[in-house]
Write a protein that holds these residues in place. Structure first.
Motif, PDB file in Angstrom:
ATOM      1  N   GLU A  17       0.846  -1.182   0.000  1.00 19.91           N
ATOM      2  CA  GLU A  17       0.000   0.000   0.000  1.00 19.91           C
ATOM      3  C   GLU A  17       0.886   1.237   0.000  1.00 19.91           C
ATOM      4  N   THR A  18       0.372   2.300  -0.593  1.00 23.59           N
ATOM      5  CA  THR A  18       1.095   3.566  -0.622  1.00 23.59           C
ATOM      6  C   THR A  18       0.821   4.307   0.668  1.00 23.59           C
ATOM      7  N   LEU A  19       1.868   4.655   1.396  1.00 25.19           N
ATOM      8  CA  LEU A  19       1.714   5.410   2.633  1.00 25.19           C
ATOM      9  C   LEU A  19       1.775   6.905   2.372  1.00 25.19           C
ATOM     10  N   GLU A  20       2.643   7.286   1.420  1.00 29.42           N
ATOM     11  CA  GLU A  20       2.797   8.701   1.100  1.00 29.42           C
ATOM     12  C   GLU A  20       3.395   8.814  -0.292  1.00 29.42           C
ATOM     13  N   GLN A  21       2.961   9.839  -1.029  1.00 27.52           N
ATOM     14  CA  GLN A  21       3.492  10.060  -2.374  1.00 27.52           C
ATOM     15  C   GLN A  21       3.551  11.555  -2.634  1.00 27.52           C
ATOM     16  N   GLU A  22       4.618  11.996  -3.256  1.00 23.91           N
ATOM     17  CA  GLU A  22       4.825  13.413  -3.577  1.00 23.91           C
ATOM     18  C   GLU A  22       5.156  13.526  -5.059  1.00 23.91           C
ATOM     19  N   GLU A  23       4.482  14.436  -5.750  1.00 25.70           N
ATOM     20  CA  GLU A  23       4.777  14.719  -7.155  1.00 25.70           C
ATOM     21  C   GLU A  23       5.014  16.213  -7.281  1.00 25.70           C
ATOM     22  N   GLN A  24       6.006  16.587  -8.099  1.00 29.65           N
ATOM     23  CA  GLN A  24       6.291  17.996  -8.285  1.00 29.65           C
ATOM     24  C   GLN A  24       6.607  18.243  -9.748  1.00 29.65           C
ATOM     25  N   GLU A  25       6.071  19.341 -10.291  1.00 30.48           N
ATOM     26  CA  GLU A  25       6.272  19.699 -11.694  1.00 30.48           C
ATOM     27  C   GLU A  25       6.548  21.195 -11.762  1.00 30.48           C
ATOM     28  N   CYS A  26       7.614  21.562 -12.469  1.00 27.85           N
ATOM     29  CA  CYS A  26       7.961  22.973 -12.646  1.00 27.85           C
ATOM     30  C   CYS A  26       8.047  23.266 -14.136  1.00 27.85           C
ATOM     31  N   LEU A  27       7.354  24.316 -14.562  1.00 30.95           N
ATOM     32  CA  LEU A  27       7.392  24.750 -15.959  1.00 30.95           C
ATOM     33  C   LEU A  27       7.993  26.139 -15.998  1.00 30.95           C
ATOM     34  N   GLU A  29       4.518  26.216 -11.000  1.00 29.95           N
ATOM     35  CA  GLU A  29       4.929  25.077 -10.178  1.00 29.95           C
ATOM     36  C   GLU A  29       3.669  24.386  -9.658  1.00 29.95           C
ATOM     37  N   LYS A  30       3.605  23.067  -9.877  1.00 28.38           N
ATOM     38  CA  LYS A  30       2.484  22.266  -9.394  1.00 28.38           C
ATOM     39  C   LYS A  30       3.040  21.189  -8.479  1.00 28.38           C
ATOM     40  N   SER A  31       2.342  20.920  -7.407  1.00 27.04           N
ATOM     41  CA  SER A  31       2.750  19.807  -6.550  1.00 27.04           C
ATOM     42  C   SER A  31       1.501  19.101  -6.024  1.00 27.04           C
ATOM     43  N   THR A  32       1.660  17.801  -5.827  1.00 30.87           N
ATOM     44  CA  THR A  32       0.600  16.974  -5.273  1.00 30.87           C
ATOM     45  C   THR A  32       1.205  16.144  -4.152  1.00 30.87           C
ATOM     46  N   HIS A  33       0.568  16.168  -3.006  1.00 31.59           N
ATOM     47  CA  HIS A  33       1.028  15.380  -1.869  1.00 31.59           C
ATOM     48  C   HIS A  33      -0.122  14.480  -1.434  1.00 31.59           C
ATOM     49  N   MET A  34       0.128  13.177  -1.406  1.00 35.90           N
ATOM     50  CA  MET A  34      -0.876  12.210  -0.975  1.00 35.90           C
ATOM     51  C   MET A  34      -0.359  11.510   0.270  1.00 35.90           C
ATOM     52  N   VAL A  35      -1.190  11.446   1.277  1.00 38.80           N
ATOM     53  CA  VAL A  35      -0.778  10.782   2.508  1.00 38.80           C
ATOM     54  C   VAL A  35      -1.922   9.901   3.006  1.00 38.80           C
ATOM     55  N   SER A  36      -1.559   8.675   3.328  1.00 35.18           N
ATOM     56  CA  SER A  36      -2.519   7.706   3.843  1.00 35.18           C
ATOM     57  C   SER A  36      -2.629   7.884   5.350  1.00 35.18           C
ATOM     58  N   GLY A  73      -8.359   6.816   5.629  1.00 36.19           N
ATOM     59  CA  GLY A  73      -8.304   6.853   4.163  1.00 36.19           C
ATOM     60  C   GLY A  73      -7.069   7.568   3.666  1.00 36.19           C
ATOM     61  N   MET A  74      -7.276   8.544   2.778  1.00 39.65           N
ATOM     62  CA  MET A  74      -6.151   9.265   2.190  1.00 39.65           C
ATOM     63  C   MET A  74      -6.545  10.716   1.947  1.00 39.65           C
ATOM     64  N   THR A  75      -5.586  11.604   2.138  1.00 37.96           N
ATOM     65  CA  THR A  75      -5.780  13.015   1.834  1.00 37.96           C
ATOM     66  C   THR A  75      -4.846  13.394   0.701  1.00 37.96           C
ATOM     67  N   VAL A  76      -5.398  14.078  -0.310  1.00 40.90           N
ATOM     68  CA  VAL A  76      -4.635  14.550  -1.464  1.00 40.90           C
ATOM     69  C   VAL A  76      -4.645  16.072  -1.406  1.00 40.90           C
ATOM     70  N   THR A  77      -3.464  16.682  -1.414  1.00 40.54           N
ATOM     71  CA  THR A  77      -3.348  18.136  -1.390  1.00 40.54           C
ATOM     72  C   THR A  77      -2.641  18.583  -2.662  1.00 40.54           C
ATOM     73  N   LYS A  78      -3.292  19.476  -3.412  1.00 38.73           N
ATOM     74  CA  LYS A  78      -2.747  20.012  -4.658  1.00 38.73           C
ATOM     75  C   LYS A  78      -2.390  21.473  -4.444  1.00 38.73           C
ATOM     76  N   MET A  79      -1.230  21.889  -4.979  1.00 41.10           N
ATOM     77  CA  MET A  79      -0.811  23.276  -4.895  1.00 41.10           C
ATOM     78  C   MET A  79      -0.414  23.730  -6.291  1.00 41.10           C
ATOM     79  N   LEU A  80      -0.848  24.938  -6.665  1.00 42.57           N
ATOM     80  CA  LEU A  80      -0.507  25.529  -7.956  1.00 42.57           C
ATOM     81  C   LEU A  80      -0.001  26.934  -7.714  1.00 42.57           C
ATOM     82  N   GLN A  81       1.201  27.224  -8.209  1.00 38.18           N
ATOM     83  CA  GLN A  81       1.805  28.557  -8.086  1.00 38.18           C
ATOM     84  C   GLN A  81       2.133  29.033  -9.494  1.00 38.18           C
ATOM     85  N   GLU A  82       1.467  30.098  -9.931  1.00 38.78           N
ATOM     86  CA  GLU A  82       1.715  30.659 -11.258  1.00 38.78           C
ATOM     87  C   GLU A  82       2.347  32.035 -11.108  1.00 38.78           C
TER      88      GLU A  82
END
Length: 100
Positions: A3-13, A21-28, A32-41
């Motif tokens: 099972e996934t306990l935690e996952q982090e994704e980051q993208e910079c354009l 800059e976009k980032s997604t943080h998922m934590v179990s 259940g699970m919480t997904v947090t999305k951040m967008l910085q333009e």
């Protein structure tokens, strides 16, 4: 039982004049699970969204790492069972269905 306990994704354009800059943080967690999305333009205020999903909604969840592993197994076996579908989380952080 993996099972996934935690996952982090980051993208910079680096787009001028507004780098993004976009980032997604998922934590179990226990419920259940919480997904947090951040967008910085550029210099704008960061936009943040959070989604929570229950254990029942996530039963059989297949995140990116597990999906890559499954694709390798399927390629090795050279077969894909018909109707192979799993809950997944899309690029916006919403629950969706991934089919193969």
């Amino acid at each position: 039982q993996l099972e996934t306990l935690e996952q982090e994704e980051q993208e910079c354009l680096e787009l001028k004049p507004h780098p993004t800059e976009k980032s997604t943080h998922m934590v179990s967690h226990q419920h259940g699970m919480t997904v947090t999305k951040m967008l910085q333009e550029g210099e704008a205020e960061p936009q943040c969204q959070s989604f929570s999903y229950s254990q029942a909604e996530l039963r059989g969840l297949l995140l990116e790492g597990a999906s890559l592993l499954l694709l390798r197994v399927l390629a090795r076996r050279q077969t894909v069972p018909s109707g192979l579908m799993f809950p997944a989380i899309d690029t916006e952080g919403h629950l969706c269905i991934s089919s193969y």
